[in-house]
Design a protein around this motif. Structure first.
Motif, PDB file in Angstrom:
ATOM      1  N   ARG A 216       0.782  -1.124  -0.099  1.00  0.00           N
ATOM      2  CA  ARG A 216      -0.093  -0.099  -0.074  1.00  0.00           C
ATOM      3  C   ARG A 216       0.713   1.299   0.058  1.00  0.00           C
ATOM      4  NH1 ARG A 216      -1.830   3.748   2.805  1.00  0.00           N
ATOM      5  NH2 ARG A 216      -0.664   3.054   4.864  1.00  0.00           N
ATOM      6  N   ARG A 217       1.913   1.315   0.862  1.00  0.00           N
ATOM      7  CA  ARG A 217       2.717   2.513   0.878  1.00  0.00           C
ATOM      8  C   ARG A 217       3.428   2.653  -0.593  1.00  0.00           C
ATOM      9  NH1 ARG A 217       7.637   2.519   3.514  1.00  0.00           N
ATOM     10  NH2 ARG A 217       7.645   4.623   3.390  1.00  0.00           N
ATOM     11  N   ALA A 218       3.634   1.695  -1.362  1.00  0.00           N
ATOM     12  CA  ALA A 218       4.160   1.898  -2.434  1.00  0.00           C
ATOM     13  C   ALA A 218       3.153   1.991  -3.819  1.00  0.00           C
ATOM     14  CB  ALA A 218       5.276   0.752  -2.935  1.00  0.00           C
ATOM     15  N   GLY A 219       1.848   1.981  -3.158  1.00  0.00           N
ATOM     16  CA  GLY A 219       0.976   2.179  -4.208  1.00  0.00           C
ATOM     17  C   GLY A 219       0.394   1.229  -5.136  1.00  0.00           C
ATOM     18  N   LEU A 220       0.376  -0.128  -4.188  1.00  0.00           N
ATOM     19  CA  LEU A 220       0.281  -1.455  -5.055  1.00  0.00           C
ATOM     20  C   LEU A 220      -0.739  -1.917  -4.450  1.00  0.00           C
ATOM     21  CD1 LEU A 220       4.008  -2.358  -5.532  1.00  0.00           C
ATOM     22  CD2 LEU A 220       2.655  -1.806  -7.257  1.00  0.00           C
ATOM     23  N   GLN A 221      -1.528  -2.733  -5.074  1.00  0.00           N
ATOM     24  CA  GLN A 221      -2.528  -3.497  -4.669  1.00  0.00           C
ATOM     25  C   GLN A 221      -2.238  -4.697  -3.544  1.00  0.00           C
ATOM     26  OE1 GLN A 221      -4.847  -5.085  -7.662  1.00  0.00           O
ATOM     27  NE2 GLN A 221      -5.244  -3.259  -8.487  1.00  0.00           N
ATOM     28  N   PRO A 222      -2.928  -5.239  -2.756  1.00  0.00           N
ATOM     29  CA  PRO A 222      -2.377  -6.502  -1.916  1.00  0.00           C
ATOM     30  C   PRO A 222      -2.113  -7.552  -2.835  1.00  0.00           C
ATOM     31  CG  PRO A 222      -4.477  -5.846  -1.163  1.00  0.00           C
ATOM     32  CD  PRO A 222      -4.134  -4.857  -2.179  1.00  0.00           C
ATOM     33  N   LEU A 223      -0.940  -8.106  -2.487  1.00  0.00           N
ATOM     34  CA  LEU A 223      -0.222  -9.089  -3.552  1.00  0.00           C
ATOM     35  C   LEU A 223      -1.298 -10.246  -4.028  1.00  0.00           C
ATOM     36  CD1 LEU A 223       2.323  -9.807  -5.012  1.00  0.00           C
ATOM     37  CD2 LEU A 223       3.040 -11.058  -3.041  1.00  0.00           C
ATOM     38  N   GLU A 224      -2.371 -10.549  -3.592  1.00  0.00           N
ATOM     39  CA  GLU A 224      -3.288 -11.556  -3.908  1.00  0.00           C
ATOM     40  C   GLU A 224      -4.076 -11.190  -4.676  1.00  0.00           C
ATOM     41  OE1 GLU A 224      -4.845 -10.459   0.505  1.00  0.00           O
ATOM     42  OE2 GLU A 224      -2.989 -10.791  -0.606  1.00  0.00           O
ATOM     43  N   GLN A 225      -4.085  -9.960  -4.944  1.00  0.00           N
ATOM     44  CA  GLN A 225      -4.952  -9.465  -6.207  1.00  0.00           C
ATOM     45  C   GLN A 225      -4.240  -9.391  -7.607  1.00  0.00           C
ATOM     46  OE1 GLN A 225      -7.299  -5.991  -4.923  1.00  0.00           O
ATOM     47  NE2 GLN A 225      -7.737  -7.322  -3.012  1.00  0.00           N
ATOM     48  N   TRP A 226      -2.775  -9.347  -7.412  1.00  0.00           N
ATOM     49  CA  TRP A 226      -2.018  -9.030  -8.582  1.00  0.00           C
ATOM     50  C   TRP A 226      -2.238 -10.207  -9.585  1.00  0.00           C
ATOM     51  CZ3 TRP A 226       3.717  -7.443  -7.780  1.00  0.00           C
ATOM     52  CH2 TRP A 226       3.636  -6.169  -6.806  1.00  0.00           C
ATOM     53  N   LYS A 227      -2.488  -9.938 -10.993  1.00  0.00           N
ATOM     54  CA  LYS A 227      -2.368 -11.080 -11.957  1.00  0.00           C
ATOM     55  C   LYS A 227      -0.916 -11.017 -12.927  1.00  0.00           C
ATOM     56  CE  LYS A 227      -7.270 -10.687 -12.710  1.00  0.00           C
ATOM     57  NZ  LYS A 227      -7.753  -9.767 -11.779  1.00  0.00           N
ATOM     58  N   GLY A 228      -0.375 -12.156 -12.392  1.00  0.00           N
ATOM     59  CA  GLY A 228       0.722 -12.177 -13.216  1.00  0.00           C
ATOM     60  C   GLY A 228       0.871 -13.438 -14.142  1.00  0.00           C
ATOM     61  N   TYR A 229       1.563 -13.307 -15.004  1.00  0.00           N
ATOM     62  CA  TYR A 229       1.649 -14.199 -16.246  1.00  0.00           C
ATOM     63  C   TYR A 229       2.935 -14.616 -16.615  1.00  0.00           C
ATOM     64  CZ  TYR A 229      -3.097 -12.412 -16.769  1.00  0.00           C
ATOM     65  OH  TYR A 229      -4.478 -11.832 -16.633  1.00  0.00           O
ATOM     66  N   HIS A 230       3.102 -15.827 -17.059  1.00  0.00           N
ATOM     67  CA  HIS A 230       4.501 -16.384 -17.769  1.00  0.00           C
ATOM     68  C   HIS A 230       4.046 -16.629 -19.269  1.00  0.00           C
ATOM     69  CE1 HIS A 230       6.428 -17.709 -14.115  1.00  0.00           C
ATOM     70  NE2 HIS A 230       5.543 -18.356 -13.656  1.00  0.00           N
ATOM     71  N   LEU A 231       5.104 -16.509 -19.974  1.00  0.00           N
ATOM     72  CA  LEU A 231       5.019 -16.624 -21.435  1.00  0.00           C
ATOM     73  C   LEU A 231       5.684 -17.923 -21.942  1.00  0.00           C
ATOM     74  CD1 LEU A 231       3.887 -15.335 -24.098  1.00  0.00           C
ATOM     75  CD2 LEU A 231       5.992 -14.209 -23.905  1.00  0.00           C
TER      76      LEU A 231
END
Ligand SMILES: O=C(O)CCC(=O)C(=O)O
Ligand SMILES: [Mn+2]
Length: 371
Positions: free
Chosen positions: A54-69
């Protein structure tokens, strides 16, 4: 030099996307849920606290959507994990504060420190009052192409130097630390940054980022404003690159086997939703409370007027690097010879392909054209 350059597989695709009509982009990968060409990536839940995020302006990690290629181990794409109004802050930092001294920018090559000391103040009225006329004089901010932070990349020698260092911005170092933690790089240290400023006809030449002495640490890349096509290739320019879309707020991580791959940005595209700015940036920032220990101040509506005028035709990218392995120093021979800004051409390109070729031929003696 580009004019004499051989036509390898990467360059062929680069030229294709540089010219291609926006209606012919069906081969470009979109990182979004449900796309079978990409695989969801697990992030290091627990490694980054909600409070630090939150201090860095980011959503809680469990809400991130990460992808591999597939085919690119070590490459990770994170689809805009920023909290509302935080992209505004990073954009404001890139336009108002990071170009200031002691950081270095392309305009320093031809102008005195007095003239380049505060690009924001010398440009904001001009940007706010832009009438959209084609031949209006460009403000200095619009002439900005790159800023270097921390260990300042030397575009001529393609090296970093021990003495050519100024303190890395603390807020951006903390944002990078948080993203590093989320991706499993618990000791990532932001030591150098290249901020790239693109307009609608800009591109970034084919290159590998290998000047850093530590290739085990990832390269973190943050994008804001208009969209772009990113090409990710192989260890040789004979490997055909994969094309993917990058939108405002997206983060890319190049690590492991993907850390030293050829890549490029052949094309800037208007964001796909219509309207002048991407939806997340189409309203002024609304957050008022900076909290107990704000990492960066909120972007004021007045500042946003300037940033939004700029971003209507621009994209900003920040790539953050760790230069030295933990505990390591520069080898003796790379520390001695420069603390001045020498004539440095970069790999930023502008205009139509024909214009680019002409420019590069004209400046062939001092312009590498590509990194
Ligand atoms: O603008 C981008 O997405 C890429 C930037 C980049 O590759 C670099 O700065 O080395
Ligand atoms: Mn790069």
């Amino acid at each position: 030099m580009a004019a004499l350059e051989r036509e390898d597989a990467f360059r062929k695709i680069f030229r294709l996307y540089r010219r291609r009509n926006t209606s012919e982009l069906s081969g470009v990968i979109h990182f979004r849920p449900g796309n079978s060409a990409v695989k969801c990536a697990e992030l290091r839940i627990g490694a980054l606290s909600d409070e630090d995020a939150r201090r860095a302006g980011l959503q809680p990690l469990e809400q991130w959507k990460g992808y591999h290629l597939e085919g690119y181990p070590g490459f990770l794409f994170i689809s805009n994990p920023f909290l509302p109004s935080w992209q505004h802050r990073w954009v404001r930092q890139c336009l108002k504060f990071y170009p200031r001294k002691p950081n270095v920018c392309n305009l320093d090559l031809h102008m005195s420190p007095d003239q380049t000391g505060d690009l924001w103040s010398s440009s904001h009225n001009q940007l706010r009052n832009k009438s959209g006329q084609k031949h209006q004089e460009k403000s200095l901010l619009e002439k900005l192409r790159w800023v270097t932070l921390g260990f300042h990349y030397n575009w001529s020698t393609k090296k970093y130097y021990k003495q050519n260092y100024t303190p890395f911005p603390a807020d951006l170092a903390e944002l990078s630390r948080c993203v590093g933690l989320a991706c499993g790089f618990s000791n990532f240290k932001a030591e150098a940054g290249i901020l790239n400023y693109y307009h609608m006809d800009s591109s970034l030449g084919i290159h590998v980022d290998e000047a850093e002495l530590d290739h085990h640490s990832p390269l973190l890349s943050f994008s804001f404003g208009q969209s772009s096509i990113f090409l990710l290739g192989g260890r040789s320019r004979e490997a055909e690159p994969t094309a993917m879309m990058m939108h405002s707020g997206d983060i890319m991580v190049m690590s492991g086997a993907s850390r030293l791959l050829y890549h490029a940005v052949p094309r800037i595209l208007r964001h796909p939703e219509g309207g002048l700015l991407p939806p997340d940036l189409s309203h002024p920032p609304t957050d008022k409370d900076p909290g107990a220990h704000p990492l960066t101040e909120p972007c004021s509506p007045q500042d946003w007027e300037v940033c939004s005028a700029y971003l209507q035709n621009s994209r900003i990218n920040m790539t953050i690097r760790q230069v030295l392995q933990e505990g390591a120093c520069f080898p003796e021979d790379t520390g001695a010879d420069t603390d001045q800004i020498t004539a440095q051409a970069s790999y930023h390109q502008e205009g139509s392909e024909t214009e680019q070729e002409a420019k590069r031929v004209r400046t062939a003696s001092d312009t590498p054209g590509e990194k």
